[in-house]
Design an enzyme around this catalytic site. Structure first.
Site, PDB file in Angstrom:
ATOM      1  N   ARG A   1     -43.944 116.797  22.210  1.00  0.00           N
ATOM      2  CA  ARG A   1     -42.611 117.303  22.538  1.00  0.00           C
ATOM      3  C   ARG A   1     -41.549 116.468  21.837  1.00  0.00           C
ATOM      4  NH1 ARG A   1     -41.925 117.087  28.715  1.00  0.00           N
ATOM      5  NH2 ARG A   1     -42.638 114.971  28.310  1.00  0.00           N
TER       6      ARG A   1
ATOM      7  N   ALA B   1     -51.835 113.716  24.932  1.00  0.00           N
ATOM      8  CA  ALA B   1     -53.181 114.124  24.562  1.00  0.00           C
ATOM      9  C   ALA B   1     -53.364 115.639  24.593  1.00  0.00           C
ATOM     10  CB  ALA B   1     -54.202 113.464  25.485  1.00  0.00           C
TER      11      ALA B   1
ATOM     12  N   HIS C   1     -46.724 102.873  23.528  1.00  0.00           N
ATOM     13  CA  HIS C   1     -47.717 103.430  24.441  1.00  0.00           C
ATOM     14  C   HIS C   1     -46.957 104.201  25.506  1.00  0.00           C
ATOM     15  CE1 HIS C   1     -51.109 102.879  27.583  1.00  0.00           C
ATOM     16  NE2 HIS C   1     -51.304 103.966  26.864  1.00  0.00           N
ATOM     17  N   ASP C   2     -47.270 105.452  25.685  1.00  0.00           N
ATOM     18  CA  ASP C   2     -46.463 106.310  26.551  1.00  0.00           C
ATOM     19  C   ASP C   2     -46.338 105.761  27.968  1.00  0.00           C
ATOM     20  OD1 ASP C   2     -49.110 106.898  27.201  1.00  0.00           O
ATOM     21  OD2 ASP C   2     -49.009 108.992  26.568  1.00  0.00           O
ATOM     22  N   THR C   3     -47.390 105.094  28.463  1.00  0.00           N
ATOM     23  CA  THR C   3     -47.288 104.523  29.801  1.00  0.00           C
ATOM     24  C   THR C   3     -46.283 103.386  29.846  1.00  0.00           C
ATOM     25  OG1 THR C   3     -49.618 105.073  30.122  1.00  0.00           O
ATOM     26  CG2 THR C   3     -48.609 103.636  31.751  1.00  0.00           C
TER      27      THR C   3
ATOM     28  N   THR D   1     -52.780 113.507  33.265  1.00  0.00           N
ATOM     29  CA  THR D   1     -54.193 113.642  32.939  1.00  0.00           C
ATOM     30  C   THR D   1     -54.966 112.428  33.429  1.00  0.00           C
ATOM     31  OG1 THR D   1     -53.650 114.956  30.985  1.00  0.00           O
ATOM     32  CG2 THR D   1     -55.839 113.978  31.066  1.00  0.00           C
TER      33      THR D   1
END
Length: 496
Positions: free
Chosen positions: A18, A14, A243-245, A267
């Site tokens: 990278r 967010a 989903h990054d998580t 975040t």
């Protein structure tokens, strides 16, 4: 694959994007950041949007630089992960229609109240197992349906942000399941879109994309992208935990059989456990837990906590005033201040958006009759201790929902570099904390690429690779009696 094989993780957060290279050498994985670029929203007409063109340009540049560094023939595959909930519409030719709204856009205000006229919150939770947050795709999409200027009538389908990147890379339009589960209209039991909720939204089901699971080979990179980047015609695009998580949790270096919880620290602080099946109970709903899909068909039972966003906003304000402190400096400043003086509830609505965060914290303390922190160090220590207390509070309720005690907490993600926060968390929960890898999302991303192309057969094998490849750090509780006493004050502060 042979030593020297390169797997590229496109990791879009967010705040920044990278490109990270995963390299295999002597059976171990190492990560190298190739390119980093900003990902900042912009305001227009009172609304908040993502700059997708800039985001895509950053991805292309990162891929080009990767070819320059490692050579086209060394790059085996690419995997994409991003934040959840946000989406864009495409036409029948796969062209993105208009701009992508940011999850903090104000249009979702009162959308749950509007939806409750059509479907109860009980039914929403029963069908999805997802916690209620205004950032979810469900209230976003309800706002979309009600907007007379929406592009929905022109859309062939919607795609989540990582799916849009995969579409741009391959021409293949699918919705990856871990990110689909963040929408709050995916049914994790039926493993399909919820028809009930599409009807409640007044959203036509034919705009919903088909699913694809993590670890699926989508095929080679399009010729036009190869021309722009120099990538080989042999380079594949693989779905990961989009989903990054989901990618981050895949890289938790826990051993099989350990009763562990994880905290993805950044975040947002995402605290949860990994399960075989969702827990969709009245207790889970009352505590506002969420059941998101993980890799290898697991469930991530977790709760979102407003995390280091509060520190980020403090840093932004102080920087505007001429104090450009690094995050490492901020953590050191907090460690030098006296602990357990005052608290905030990090999830109080006043701390959710952009604001003069230091002033809002001070005003909160005055309103609640607490000691008002004056300097930056005192404010930072207050935020650190408050987040640690909120993690304890959520962990206690998580244990109540799952029915067993957590033995160890694994902290993954960039927030794990904040040693004072790690120490405060260990002391607050009175349990050992294991920190690392910091680059868990990229590690989990690469791990799932290796599942698709390089013979990793299970989540256990993947985590064996992570443990062998990355160092972890351990923190033990300190001053537990002091924390127990202060926790009573924290609980009272939230009127719980």
């Amino acid at each position: 694959m042979a030593d020297g094989a390169v797997f590229l993780a496109v990791d879009l957060g967010a705040g920044s994007g990278r490109i990270i290279a995963g390299l295999m050498l002597e059976g171990r994985l190492s990560l190298e950041e190739v390119y980093r670029f900003e990902n900042e929203p912009f305001e227009e007409g009172g609304n908040l949007y993502w700059d997708f063109e800039k985001l895509w340009a950053g991805v292309v540049e990162g891929l080009r630089l990767s070819v320059d560094r490692y050579g086209a023939e060394s790059i085996c595959s690419i995997g994409v992960d991003t934040w959840g909930v946000d989406y864009g519409f495409i036409d029948k030719n796969g062209k993105l229609l208009g701009k992508i709204r940011h999850y903090r856009d104000p249009r979702t205000k009162n959308m749950y109240e509007d939806l409750e006229k059509r479907v109860s919150k009980d039914v929403i939770f029963e069908k999805t197992g997802i916690q209620f947050m205004n950032i979810n795709t469900l209230p976003q999409m309800r706002a979309e349906v009600k907007d007379p200027d929406s592009l929905l009538p022109l859309a062939d389908q919607f795609l989540m942000v990582p799916d849009l990147i995969n579409l741009s890379l391959t021409g293949q339009a699918f919705c990856e399941r871990t990110n689909a589960s963040t929408t709050q209209f995916y049914n994790p039991i039926k493993k399909d879109w919820s028809r009930t909720l599409f009807e409640a939204l007044a959203l036509p089901l034919d705009v919903a994309p088909k699913f694809v699971s993590p670890g699926t080979d989508l095929g080679i990179v399009k010729a036009s992208i190869r021309d722009q980047t120099g990538l080989s015609s042999e380079t594949r695009v693989v779905t990961v935990g989009a989903h990054d998580t989901a990618s981050a949790v895949a890289a938790v270096p826990a051993k099989i059989g350990t009763k562990f919880a994880y905290l993805s620290s950044g975040t947002w602080s995402l605290l949860g456990v990994e399960l075989e099946n969702p827990i969709i109970t009245s207790l889970a709903r009352s505590y506002n837990f969420t059941n998101e899909v993980g890799v290898f068909d697991t469930i991530r039972l977790l709760k979102n906590i407003n995390g280091l966003w509060v520190v980020q906003e403090c840093r932004r304000v102080w920087k505007e005033r001429g104090n450009d402190w690094s995050y490492r400096e901020l953590a050191e400043m907090a460690s030098g201040a006296e602990r357990l003086q005052s608290f905030i509830d990090p999830d109080d609505a006043r701390f959710a958006g952009r604001c003069n965060m230091p002033l809002v914290i001070q005003d909160y303390c005055r309103e609640t009759g607490q000691v008002v922190p004056e300097g930056a160090a005192e404010i930072l220590r207050l935020v650190t201790d408050s987040l640690a207390m909120k993690i304890r509070f959520v962990l206690e309720r998580l244990e109540e929902v799952i029915g067993y005690r957590i033995e160890v907490l694994h902290i993954i993600g960039g927030g794990g570099q904040n040693d004072q926060l790690n120490k405060s968390i260990a002391s607050s929960i009175n349990r050992p904390v294991v920190v690392g890898p910091y680059e868990a999302t990229a590690a989990g991303n690469v791990m799932m690429q290796k599942v698709a192309l390089d013979g990793l057969r299970s989540l256990g094998e993947g985590r064996d690779l992570i443990r062998e490849s990355f160092q972890t750090r351990h923190f033990e509780p300190a001053h537990p009696d002091d924390w127990d006493t202060a926790y009573v004050r924290f609980r009272n502060l939230m009127n719980l």
